[in-house]
Each structure stands twice: as structure tokens, then as C-alpha cells.
Write an enzyme that holds these catalytic residues in place. Structure first.
Site, PDB file in Angstrom:
ATOM      1  N   ASN A   1       5.643  -8.846   2.181  1.00 35.81           N
ATOM      2  CA  ASN A   1       4.214  -8.555   2.043  1.00 35.81           C
ATOM      3  C   ASN A   1       3.563  -9.410   0.955  1.00 35.81           C
ATOM      4  O   ASN A   1       2.525  -9.057   0.415  1.00 35.81           O
ATOM      5  CB  ASN A   1       4.009  -7.068   1.742  1.00 35.81           C
ATOM      6  CG  ASN A   1       2.559  -6.628   1.929  1.00 35.81           C
ATOM      7  OD1 ASN A   1       1.895  -7.048   2.871  1.00 35.81           O
ATOM      8  ND2 ASN A   1       2.060  -5.799   1.023  1.00 35.81           N
TER       9      ASN A   1
ATOM     10  N   ASP B   1     -10.662  -9.513   8.116  1.00 35.32           N
ATOM     11  CA  ASP B   1     -10.024  -8.209   7.894  1.00 35.32           C
ATOM     12  C   ASP B   1     -10.930  -7.008   8.134  1.00 35.32           C
ATOM     13  O   ASP B   1     -10.479  -6.001   8.643  1.00 35.32           O
ATOM     14  CB  ASP B   1      -9.475  -8.142   6.465  1.00 35.32           C
ATOM     15  CG  ASP B   1      -8.525  -6.978   6.252  1.00 35.32           C
ATOM     16  OD1 ASP B   1      -7.682  -6.718   7.133  1.00 35.32           O
ATOM     17  OD2 ASP B   1      -8.615  -6.319   5.206  1.00 35.32           O
TER      18      ASP B   1
ATOM     19  N   HIS C   1     -11.561  -2.007  10.685  1.00 34.29           N
ATOM     20  CA  HIS C   1     -10.477  -2.892  10.273  1.00 34.29           C
ATOM     21  C   HIS C   1     -10.419  -4.053  11.271  1.00 34.29           C
ATOM     22  O   HIS C   1      -9.503  -4.165  12.070  1.00 34.29           O
ATOM     23  CB  HIS C   1      -9.177  -2.072  10.277  1.00 34.29           C
ATOM     24  CG  HIS C   1      -8.010  -2.767   9.664  1.00 34.29           C
ATOM     25  ND1 HIS C   1      -6.711  -2.483  10.039  1.00 34.29           N
ATOM     26  CD2 HIS C   1      -7.919  -3.706   8.706  1.00 34.29           C
ATOM     27  CE1 HIS C   1      -5.872  -3.221   9.327  1.00 34.29           C
ATOM     28  NE2 HIS C   1      -6.587  -3.974   8.521  1.00 34.29           N
TER      29      HIS C   1
ATOM     30  N   TYR D   1      -0.917  -3.385  -7.298  1.00 34.43           N
ATOM     31  CA  TYR D   1      -0.906  -4.132  -6.043  1.00 34.43           C
ATOM     32  C   TYR D   1      -2.287  -4.096  -5.377  1.00 34.43           C
ATOM     33  O   TYR D   1      -2.990  -3.086  -5.412  1.00 34.43           O
ATOM     34  CB  TYR D   1       0.148  -3.559  -5.082  1.00 34.43           C
ATOM     35  CG  TYR D   1      -0.012  -4.092  -3.674  1.00 34.43           C
ATOM     36  CD1 TYR D   1       0.413  -5.379  -3.352  1.00 34.43           C
ATOM     37  CD2 TYR D   1      -0.653  -3.346  -2.700  1.00 34.43           C
ATOM     38  CE1 TYR D   1       0.216  -5.883  -2.084  1.00 34.43           C
ATOM     39  CE2 TYR D   1      -0.855  -3.840  -1.428  1.00 34.43           C
ATOM     40  CZ  TYR D   1      -0.418  -5.122  -1.119  1.00 34.43           C
ATOM     41  OH  TYR D   1      -0.635  -5.627   0.132  1.00 34.43           O
TER      42      TYR D   1
ATOM     43  N   LYS E   1      -9.546  -1.644   1.120  1.00 32.61           N
ATOM     44  CA  LYS E   1      -9.399  -0.540   2.073  1.00 32.61           C
ATOM     45  C   LYS E   1     -10.078   0.743   1.574  1.00 32.61           C
ATOM     46  O   LYS E   1     -10.648   1.500   2.373  1.00 32.61           O
ATOM     47  CB  LYS E   1      -7.919  -0.260   2.335  1.00 32.61           C
ATOM     48  CG  LYS E   1      -7.078  -1.476   2.671  1.00 32.61           C
ATOM     49  CD  LYS E   1      -7.528  -2.213   3.904  1.00 32.61           C
ATOM     50  CE  LYS E   1      -6.507  -3.266   4.283  1.00 32.61           C
ATOM     51  NZ  LYS E   1      -6.944  -4.154   5.356  1.00 32.61           N
TER      52      LYS E   1
ATOM     53  N   GLY F   1      -3.903  -3.757  -2.354  1.00 34.80           N
ATOM     54  CA  GLY F   1      -4.484  -2.706  -1.535  1.00 34.80           C
ATOM     55  C   GLY F   1      -4.676  -1.396  -2.266  1.00 34.80           C
ATOM     56  O   GLY F   1      -5.456  -0.542  -1.845  1.00 34.80           O
TER      57      GLY F   1
ATOM     58  N   SER G   1      -2.265  -4.173  10.153  1.00 41.74           N
ATOM     59  CA  SER G   1      -1.981  -5.171   9.128  1.00 41.74           C
ATOM     60  C   SER G   1      -0.746  -5.993   9.489  1.00 41.74           C
ATOM     61  O   SER G   1       0.232  -5.467  10.015  1.00 41.74           O
ATOM     62  CB  SER G   1      -1.760  -4.493   7.774  1.00 41.74           C
ATOM     63  OG  SER G   1      -2.957  -3.892   7.346  1.00 41.74           O
ATOM     64  N   ALA G   2      -0.829  -7.296   9.177  1.00 40.64           N
ATOM     65  CA  ALA G   2       0.269  -8.247   9.399  1.00 40.64           C
ATOM     66  C   ALA G   2       0.589  -8.445  10.878  1.00 40.64           C
ATOM     67  O   ALA G   2       1.696  -8.804  11.236  1.00 40.64           O
ATOM     68  CB  ALA G   2       1.522  -7.819   8.638  1.00 40.64           C
ATOM     69  N   CYS G   3      -0.405  -8.252  11.747  1.00 41.22           N
ATOM     70  CA  CYS G   3      -0.221  -8.487  13.184  1.00 41.22           C
ATOM     71  C   CYS G   3      -1.046  -9.666  13.687  1.00 41.22           C
ATOM     72  O   CYS G   3      -1.270  -9.794  14.889  1.00 41.22           O
ATOM     73  CB  CYS G   3      -0.581  -7.234  13.984  1.00 41.22           C
ATOM     74  SG  CYS G   3       0.649  -5.922  13.884  1.00 41.22           S
ATOM     75  N   GLY G   4      -1.520 -10.512  12.785  1.00 44.39           N
ATOM     76  CA  GLY G   4      -2.144 -11.746  13.237  1.00 44.39           C
ATOM     77  C   GLY G   4      -3.653 -11.787  13.187  1.00 44.39           C
ATOM     78  O   GLY G   4      -4.256 -12.676  13.807  1.00 44.39           O
TER      79      GLY G   4
ATOM     80  N   GLY H   1      -2.477 -20.947  18.506  1.00 36.57           N
ATOM     81  CA  GLY H   1      -3.625 -21.672  19.046  1.00 36.57           C
ATOM     82  C   GLY H   1      -3.832 -21.483  20.529  1.00 36.57           C
ATOM     83  O   GLY H   1      -4.952 -21.641  21.035  1.00 36.57           O
ATOM     84  N   ASP H   2      -2.750 -21.127  21.248  1.00 35.64           N
ATOM     85  CA  ASP H   2      -2.896 -20.903  22.687  1.00 35.64           C
ATOM     86  C   ASP H   2      -3.608 -19.596  23.002  1.00 35.64           C
ATOM     87  O   ASP H   2      -3.970 -19.354  24.167  1.00 35.64           O
ATOM     88  CB  ASP H   2      -1.524 -20.930  23.366  1.00 35.64           C
ATOM     89  CG  ASP H   2      -1.004 -22.350  23.540  1.00 35.64           C
ATOM     90  OD1 ASP H   2      -1.767 -23.190  24.055  1.00 35.64           O
ATOM     91  OD2 ASP H   2       0.141 -22.614  23.139  1.00 35.64           O
TER      92      ASP H   2
ATOM     93  N   ARG I   1       1.312 -12.173  -0.803  1.00 34.13           N
ATOM     94  CA  ARG I   1      -0.093 -12.402  -0.455  1.00 34.13           C
ATOM     95  C   ARG I   1      -0.667 -13.663  -1.090  1.00 34.13           C
ATOM     96  O   ARG I   1      -0.242 -14.101  -2.146  1.00 34.13           O
ATOM     97  CB  ARG I   1      -0.930 -11.205  -0.934  1.00 34.13           C
ATOM     98  CG  ARG I   1      -0.581  -9.873  -0.275  1.00 34.13           C
ATOM     99  CD  ARG I   1      -1.161  -9.764   1.108  1.00 34.13           C
ATOM    100  NE  ARG I   1      -0.720  -8.565   1.824  1.00 34.13           N
ATOM    101  CZ  ARG I   1      -1.398  -8.015   2.820  1.00 34.13           C
ATOM    102  NH1 ARG I   1      -2.542  -8.549   3.216  1.00 34.13           N
ATOM    103  NH2 ARG I   1      -0.932  -6.953   3.438  1.00 34.13           N
TER     104      ARG I   1
ATOM    105  N   ARG J   1       0.839  -1.194   0.000  1.00 34.47           N
ATOM    106  CA  ARG J   1       0.000   0.000   0.000  1.00 34.47           C
ATOM    107  C   ARG J   1       0.874   1.244   0.000  1.00 34.47           C
ATOM    108  O   ARG J   1       1.935   1.267   0.616  1.00 34.47           O
ATOM    109  CB  ARG J   1      -0.898   0.034   1.245  1.00 34.47           C
ATOM    110  CG  ARG J   1      -1.958  -1.027   1.292  1.00 34.47           C
ATOM    111  CD  ARG J   1      -2.975  -0.674   2.386  1.00 34.47           C
ATOM    112  NE  ARG J   1      -2.351  -0.181   3.594  1.00 34.47           N
ATOM    113  CZ  ARG J   1      -1.974  -0.941   4.613  1.00 34.47           C
ATOM    114  NH1 ARG J   1      -2.161  -2.233   4.562  1.00 34.47           N
ATOM    115  NH2 ARG J   1      -1.411  -0.401   5.681  1.00 34.47           N
TER     116      ARG J   1
END
Length: 635
Positions: free
Chosen positions: A416, A322, A275, A246, A255, A248, A297-300, A544-545, A418, A96
Site C-alpha cells: 500500500n 479518486d 468514490h 497514515y 475519505k 487515509g 481502492s487499488a483496483c485501477g 491502455g486497451d 503511496r 486505513r
């Protein structure tokens, strides 16, 4: 490269002033709603394509476009899987472009806050109509010369739902046609919902490379990075994007529409466009709760949305990974949410059968992979799949370089990179994921990458305090945008790049929902999976925890007495979190270093005041002062 060949007898024509007859190779222009026809005619005259293709979202159309892109070298099949393809972008077009993304309103401060003198505002970029006219006039006239103009009718959310919205994207990228078909609901049925002049979001996208191309095209990926720009007109519900292919930047249902434009619509109409992932958790007693969660973004987000629980008796189902559109039901007061998207556009590196097996299983068919590596036997590969790929496997990296797996000096994929795959294929997709009425949200979670100081989970004291937790959200930067060095960045509500109007008004919009006594306000939480010890090792296993934290959150939604007040919110009582089978240093994981937090809240106030100035809601200033007072009493 991007021309669909059709029999001459099937070609229709439309007459456009100054252009004469323009061939329509697919679809019937004259049957479109009149206000759509008017706009399309204007865009055709502006962009001067050599042909028009009106998409219908069919399988046959997708097969035709895919064949064309494979023949043109932009896509390559991955024979190891069913109907999967790989593409590699120009290395200059990989993320982005927040620094080139603008909001256009008559009044500057409808778009951006009244920042203090000396503060460089990062909560949105504004340009005047006169300024942007020059940019548009310098780019869009003739930008599709020699190319096909594709018309993509799509719905964000289930077609016909009262919570959904309609868009039409014009593009000269066949890659966008395929990706939008995955990410949104593309269908000719959309036209029926515009018959009476109903509003739709107008989206214009061009690669910015008219033919013949003036510059060499790298990786068969046309783009124009030097002139890339993304422009939003919130008042008229319009987006114009130029120069980037790209996701985004080019999939304008993501977005651009789903957050920036939809956020402004939500502000006007009294709902929320966020978001956020949407998931459900069912405990061993069979009680199901729906949760919305916001992470930069990209934090899980995708990992959490598709979590595989590590403790028995729990079931997780994914509604979305998302974006969430949420509206309080006027009759019941419930906050009901839909996932407006139809697919997942996830970050590939780090995704594997340990971190997110459901994501891997989702993208084994009907998927497009961008900027990942390829194995010699026609499979995908990226960093994180080392344990699942035999050593010595030949890899072709996203830059075209070949190497053997095990060479640690090589990288197969862009950080990044995808995968783009249909949500319906997810093994744990919820059977209500397309329910037009949405699902009821019981808890909202915010979180980010905080290596130090911030405990595993905090519950807000109340709604206003929860809004403050969201407003002070910070996270270590990732590769999803054009930032390069790791740094802790402010990302309030995980929406810093995505709000389509004055951020102060956005925060106040959240605060205002408390004023309606009929609204059943969800509890708000903050989580941090990423705290590290003095050796830079994670204190929490994550993945998973994380079900253990969700279990505690659900029990708090049920008002179990398992929390105790602290200076920053309600923390779990020691022993209230299920840690069976784990070796966890609880005191380090939950510690509140006084000096760290005093410095943090001071810095937060300085940043919010600098960015928002007088637009920072008074309620947030009051929450900051309350936290300072609580921190002063820490031992």
C-alpha cells in the site's frame, strides 16, 4: 522534531483558559472568523500544544516545514528528482483502519442499517455518544503536549465554487501539513468565505504521541496504533482522528470529509459524493464525453483516469482519480461533477511506464513518497519498476533493508505504498479540471476484481438496474485496508468503508434521482478487467486497451445499436468491440455460466438482506427477482 523556529519578535500569543498564554508562531489568531476562533480555542484547551501555527499554504511555508522534517529525519530528499521526498512509516501504521472507524449519531440507524440478527454489519460502525466520550476522554486531553498545533484552512473543490465545501484541520503532524497542501487547496483566502459564520467541516487529528514520548518512535514516525481511532459526527460535520499518521487516517480531507461527511451533506442537500474518478474521452471524430467510474481502492482507478489509449485517434484527459462530487443542474438537468481534491494519493506498486506513464510523469517533482524503496542514486523504486531499473541496482527497502535488484526474495515497498503529487502536474490534466461549474457526466461505470464469471462489460437496462449493479458490486480485496488474505468481498458502489449514513438510505438516495423528470440520467455500466482463464491468465490485456471498452460505452451513450440483452444486462454484440491487433477469446471473456450466476445472485440477496434488512430498498429486491427470472431461462 516538529518545531518551526521563528524569531521571538514574530511570536504572538493567545490566552486560553487554564493554559494561559499560548504562542502563535505563524498567523493572526485574532483575525480569524469568530466561530473559528471559538472552536480552535476549545481544541487548544483540549490538546494543550506548546505552540500554534496557522497555515497559509504558501511555498515559503512548505519549504520551512520540509526543511524541519528533513532535519528531524522524517523526510529524506530524493536527489534524482526536483523537490521530491521519501518517508517510511512505523510498520504498524500503513493502511486505513476500517475496523477502528466509527460514525456517531443519536439514533444508531441513522448511521448503520437494521442488519438481520446474526449478520455482522460491515456497512459502517456506530458508537453511542456516551461510548465515544470515554474513548475521546481517554485519548485527546493533552495529546499534543510538547508539539505544535497546526491549523490548516482548506477547500475541497475550487475555492468559491458552489459545488465546493470548506474544512479546517487541526493536526500535530507536519507531514500532514505538507500532504494536505498537495491534496487540498490550502489558503488564507479560506477565511474570507467564513466571515459570516458559514459552515465548515471541523477536523481534529493527533498522532497521539505527546512529548516526551512514552514509547520508542520507529522510523521517526510518531503514531499510537494501540489507540488509533477515527470518529465521524455527521450531524455536526466533525471528524476526530487519533493515533495514525497514515494518509487515509490523517489527511482528513480525503475519505473522512470528501466521502463520509460530504456524503451525508450530499444526502441532506440532494447531490452525490462518490468514490469515483472523472475522465474525458474524445473519439477520432472530436466528440468528447465525460465519464465517472467507481472501483474499490487499488483496483485501477488511477490507471483508468490517466489511461494512454492503444488505438489511434482517441484522447483521454484526467479530471480526477479518486473522488467525484456530482449534482444535477436544476436548469439543464445535466449531472455535473467536480474533483474536490487537488492531488493524487496513488498506490505506487504496479505503477510504471507501461501501466500508467502519466502517473509516473506526474510524480517526478514536488511529490512525497511513503513506504517505497529507494535506489542508490536517490530515486524511488517499487515492485513493477523492474524493467525500468538496471539489474543489480542497490535498493533500500521501506523497512531499511538493503539488497541488489534481482533478489526475488526481497520486497522494496509495502503493497500500500503511496505517491502524493499535485494534480496540476499530470501531463493529461483536463483544462476544465478546476472549472467551478464542473463537467457534464454522460456515463457512470462500476467495476471490481472478479477473476471468474463476470463479463468484460455490461450495460444496465435502466437506472434502477444500474443502481442494482452498483449495489451488488464485489471485488477481490487489496492492501489499501487492513485485510490480508485475498477474498471476494462485497463493496457496494465501491463505498463500503466510506458511506457516512445508513447504507439503505444511501441506495435509496441514488434511486430517487429517477423521480425527477428533469434529470438527464447517465447510462450505467459494469466492467471487469480481471477475468482469468483456467490457467489463471488474464483474458483481457487491460491498461491502455481499456480504451476499447470506453469506445463501446461512448457509442452506447450515443445509442448505437451494438448491444444485445442478456440475463445480467446489455452485452456487446459480437464484433462491436474494436479488438484489432488483439488475440482475445471472446466466448470465454463474455460467458455467463448459469450455475455461477444463480449462486452469485442468491449469495448477493443473502448478503444484502443480512446487512441491510428492512433498509434494503424494495426496488433492489425487485431487480434481484428479475435477474433470477432471466437467469432461469439461460440455456
Amino acid at each position: 522534531m516538529e518545531d518551526i523556529k521563528v524569531p521571538f519578535s514574530e511570536v504572538h500569543y493567545i490566552t486560553i483558559e487554564k493554559l494561559g498564554n499560548v504562542p502563535v508562531t505563524k498567523g493572526d489568531f485574532q483575525s480569524l472568523p469568530s466561530h473559528v476562533q471559538t472552536w480552535l480555542a476549545q481544541m487548544i484547551q483540549l490538546c494543550t500544544p506548546h505552540a500554534v501555527h496557522i497555515c497559509d499554504g504558501s511555498v515559503e511555508e512548505a519549504e520551512m516545514v520540509t526543511k524541519m522534517l528533513v532535519e528531524g529525519g522524517q523526510l529524506a530528499p530524493l536527489p534524482k528528482y526536483e523537490n521530491c521526498y521519501i518517508c517510511r512509516t512505523d510498520p504498524r501504521d500503513v493502511a486505513r483502519v476500517e475496523s477502528k472507524t466509527f460514525l456517531i449519531t443519536k439514533d444508531k440507524h441513522e448511521s448503520v442499517p437494521h442488519s438481520r440478527d446474526g449478520a455482522s454489519c460491515v456497512l459502517g460502525l456506530w458508537k453511542s455518544s456516551d461510548e465515544i466520550k470515554k474513548d475521546i476522554d481517554d485519548r485527546f486531553p493533552g495529546c499534543m503536549r510538547g508539539r505544535t498545533l497546526y491549523v490548516i484552512p482548506y477547500s475541497m473543490g475550487p475555492i468559491g465554487s458552489s459545488l465546493s465545501k470548506i474544512g479546517v484541520e487541526i493536526t500535530d503532524s507536519a507531514y500532514v501539513v505538507l500532504s494536505m497542501r498537495v491534496m487540498t487547496r490550502v489558503s488564507s483566502d479560506i477565511w474570507k468565505h467564513l466571515r459570516n459564520g458559514e459552515e465548515f467541516v471541523r477536523c481534529l487529528h493527533s498522532l497521539g504521541v505527546p512529548l516526551p514520548a512514552a514509547q520508542p518512535i520507529v522510523n521517526n514516525w510518531p503514531c499510537n496504533p494501540e489507540k488509533t481511532i477515527i470518529v465521524h459526527f455527521p450531524d455536526s460535520r466533525k471528524v476526530m482522528s487519533f493515533g495514525s499518521g497514515y494518509g487515509g487516517n490523517s489527511l482528513l480531507g480525503k475519505k473522512c470529509f470528501a466521502l463520509r461527511i460530504a456524503g451525508r451533506i450530499a444526502y441532506d442537500e440532494g447531490w452525490l459524493a462518490e468514490h469515483m474518478l472523472i475522465m474525458s474521452v474524445t473519439n477520432p471524430q472530436g466528440e468528447e464525453k465525460f465519464i465517472a467510474a467507481a472501483f474499490p481502492s487499488a483496483c485501477g482507478k488511477t490507471n483508468l483516469a490517466m489511461l494512454t489509449p492503444t488505438i489511434p485517434g482517441y484522447t483521454v484527459r484526467c479530471v480526477g482519480d479518486d473522488i467525484a462530487w456530482m449534482r444535477f443542474d436544476k436548469e439543464t438537468g445535466e449531472l455535473r461533477a467536480i474533483n474536490p481534491e487537488a492531488g493524487f494519493f496513488g498506490v505506487a506498486p504496479g505503477t510504471n511506464m507501461k501501466t500508467n506513464p502519466n502517473a509516473i510523469l506526474t510524480c517526478l517533482q514536488n511529490s512525497i513518497f511513503t513506504n517505497v524503496g529507494e535506489t542508490a542514486d536517490g530515486g524511488f523504486y517499487w515492485e513493477g519498476l523492474e524493467e525500468e531499473t538496471p539489474a543489480g541496482t542497490e535498493i533500500t527497502g521501506w523497512t531499511g533493508e538493503k539488497y541488489k535488484l534481482g533478489d526475488k526474495t526481497k520486497k522494496s515497498s509495502h503493497p500500500n505504498a503511496r505517491f502524493c503529487c499535485p494534480a496540476r502536474q499530470c501531463p493529461i490534466i483536463h483544462d476544465k479540471w478546476e472549472n467551478p461549474a464542473g463537467v457534464p457526466i454522460s456515463a457512470i461505470i462500476f467495476g471490481g476484481r472478479r477473476p471468474e464469471g463476470v463479463p468484460l462489460v455490461v450495460e444496465a437496462f435502466n437506472w434502477a438496474h444500474g443502481v442494482f449493479l452498483a449495489a451488488q458490486l464485489k471485488s477481490e480485496s487489496t492492501a489499501a485496508a487492513e485485510h490480508t488474505a485475498k477474498q471476494i468481498m462485497h463493496d457496494p458502489f465501491a463505498m463500503r468503508p466510506f458511506v457516512g449514513y445508513n447504507f439503505g438510505k444511501y441506495i435509496q438516495h441514488w434511486l430517487n434521482f429517477e423521480k425527477n423528470p428533469n434529470n438527464k440520467l447517465p447510462k450505467i455500466f459494469h466492467v471487469n478487467w480481471f477475468r482469468v482463464d483456467e490457467n489463471n491468465k488474464f483474458l483481457w490485456p487491460g491498461y491502455g486497451d481499456n480504451i476499447r471498452v470506453l469506445d463501446w460505452i461512448i457509442r452506447r451513450v450515443n445509442n448505437e445499436d451494438i448491444a444485445e440483452p442478456s440475463a445480467v444486462g446489455l452485452l456487446p454484440k459480437k464484433g462491436s468491440l474494436n479488438l484489432q491487433g488483439l488475440n482475445i477469446n471472446w466466448d470465454k471473456l463474455m460467458a455467463l455460466p448459469k450455475d455461477y450466476w444463480i449462486g452469485d445472485v442468491d449469495e448477493t440477496l443473502q448478503w444484502l438482506d443480512g446487512q441491510l434488512g428492512d433498509d434494503l430498498p424494495q426496488a433492489i429486491r425487485e431487480e434481484i427477482q428479475k435477474q433470477k427470472e432471466r437467469l432461469s431461462k439461460l440455456q
